[in-house]
Design a protein around this motif. Sequence first.
Motif, short mmCIF file in Angstrom:
data_model
loop_
_atom_site.label_atom_id
_atom_site.label_comp_id
_atom_site.label_asym_id
_atom_site.label_seq_id
_atom_site.Cartn_x
_atom_site.Cartn_y
_atom_site.Cartn_z
N GLY A 101 0.78 -1.23 -0.04
CA GLY A 101 0.05 -0.08 0.15
C GLY A 101 0.78 1.28 -0.04
N SER A 102 2.10 1.25 -0.19
CA SER A 102 3.05 2.30 -0.46
C SER A 102 3.14 2.64 -1.85
N GLY A 103 3.76 3.79 -1.88
CA GLY A 103 3.83 4.66 -3.09
C GLY A 103 4.91 3.53 -4.28
N GLY A 104 5.23 2.41 -3.65
CA GLY A 104 6.30 1.78 -4.50
C GLY A 104 5.89 1.09 -5.78
N LEU A 105 4.47 1.47 -6.08
CA LEU A 105 4.18 0.97 -7.24
C LEU A 105 4.48 2.10 -8.34
N THR A 106 4.49 3.22 -8.11
CA THR A 106 5.21 4.31 -8.95
C THR A 106 6.29 3.98 -9.39
N ALA A 107 7.25 3.61 -8.21
CA ALA A 107 8.71 3.24 -8.40
C ALA A 107 8.83 2.08 -9.60
N VAL A 108 7.90 1.02 -9.17
CA VAL A 108 8.13 -0.01 -9.93
C VAL A 108 7.90 0.20 -11.47
N ALA A 109 7.08 1.13 -11.73
CA ALA A 109 6.32 1.42 -13.15
C ALA A 109 7.85 2.29 -13.68
N LEU A 110 8.13 3.08 -13.01
CA LEU A 110 9.19 4.00 -13.68
C LEU A 110 10.42 3.20 -13.84
N VAL A 111 10.78 2.41 -12.60
CA VAL A 111 12.09 1.45 -13.08
C VAL A 111 11.74 0.72 -14.33
N THR A 112 10.65 0.05 -14.39
CA THR A 112 10.47 -1.15 -15.42
C THR A 112 10.44 -0.36 -16.89
N PHE A 113 9.92 0.87 -16.86
CA PHE A 113 9.81 1.65 -18.18
C PHE A 113 11.14 2.19 -18.58
N LEU A 114 12.00 2.71 -17.53
CA LEU A 114 13.11 3.30 -17.88
C LEU A 114 14.33 2.06 -18.50
N ALA A 115 14.33 0.91 -17.55
CA ALA A 115 14.98 -0.13 -17.90
C ALA A 115 14.54 -0.89 -19.26
N ALA A 116 13.49 -0.72 -19.77
CA ALA A 116 12.91 -1.44 -20.95
C ALA A 116 13.65 -0.74 -21.87
N VAL A 117 13.05 0.65 -21.88
CA VAL A 117 13.76 1.45 -22.89
C VAL A 117 15.16 1.35 -23.20
N ALA A 118 15.94 1.68 -22.13
CA ALA A 118 17.44 1.51 -22.03
C ALA A 118 17.94 0.23 -22.49
N GLY A 119 17.20 -0.97 -21.99
CA GLY A 119 17.78 -2.07 -22.65
C GLY A 119 17.84 -2.27 -23.91
N ASP A 120 16.50 -1.84 -24.63
CA ASP A 120 16.34 -2.07 -25.94
C ASP A 120 17.08 -1.21 -26.94
N ASN A 121 17.28 0.13 -26.29
CA ASN A 121 18.26 1.02 -26.94
C ASN A 121 19.65 0.54 -27.02
N LEU A 122 20.15 -0.02 -25.92
CA LEU A 122 21.58 -0.76 -25.91
C LEU A 122 21.70 -1.93 -27.14
N GLY A 123 20.52 -2.75 -26.99
CA GLY A 123 20.32 -3.78 -28.04
C GLY A 123 20.24 -3.17 -29.37
N TYR A 124 19.73 -1.98 -29.67
CA TYR A 124 19.78 -1.36 -30.84
C TYR A 124 21.23 -0.97 -31.25
N LEU A 125 21.93 -0.24 -30.38
CA LEU A 125 23.30 0.02 -30.34
C LEU A 125 24.10 -1.24 -30.63
N LEU A 126 23.91 -2.24 -29.92
CA LEU A 126 24.86 -3.37 -30.26
C LEU A 126 24.70 -4.09 -31.64
N GLY A 127 23.24 -3.86 -32.07
CA GLY A 127 23.04 -4.55 -33.49
C GLY A 127 23.67 -3.51 -34.54
N ARG A 128 23.58 -2.23 -34.09
CA ARG A 128 24.00 -1.24 -35.14
C ARG A 128 25.49 -1.30 -35.29
N ARG A 129 26.08 -1.51 -34.00
CA ARG A 129 27.65 -1.29 -34.23
C ARG A 129 28.31 -2.47 -34.67
N ALA A 130 27.68 -3.67 -33.99
CA ALA A 130 28.25 -5.03 -34.33
C ALA A 130 27.93 -5.45 -35.85
#
Length: 191
Positions: free
Chosen positions: A42-71
């Motif tokens: 019941g705390s505000g942790g749900l917002t933090a979970v959503a924020l961490v999930t979104f940022l990590a998803a986008v960062a991971g995909d963009n790292l994957g994009y960079l990896l595919g582009r460079r390699a």
Amino acid sequence: MEQFERYGYPALAILVLLEGVGIPTPAVTAVVALSAAAAAHGSGGLTAVALVTFLAAVAGDNLGYLLGRRAGRPAVLRFGRRVRLTEERLERAERFIATRGRNIIVVARFIDGLRQTNGIIAGATALPWRQYAPRDAAGGLLWTVLWVGVGAVAGDNIEQLRRYQAWILGAAGLVALGILLRYLYRRRRHS
């Protein structure tokens, strides 16, 4: 709750990020479990979970994009075999993106296998980043909302879930069996 914040968020970020660079992880399970735990507390942790999930998803995909582009395509094919990304599958993905449009990137987040490789494939096929990034962010946002929402509902209704656990597991088993039978039927029909 202190241990949740100390270990839960970093573990969630790592699992979701690694999935974006092609390493299969139990990211969806982690998102749902941490969302359920945050909702149950019941705390505000749900917002933090959503924020961490979104940022990590986008960062991971963009790292994957960079990896595919460079390699490039040769490296993707060389190392992609470890996660069953063969030349034939890469060519199919390239044709799919070319014929059905780049908006598949939004949907790829919801398809196991594509979720882990969409950034790498987009980078290796030289899809411009300015076309990839907004579609990936939209897919990441929708994916985050879905799974954090599922976890929040589960966390808010944990007592009811425990009461109907056998029915829920039975229904999930029937759905899994149906998917398996459909897969086997299609595989047999194609061979």
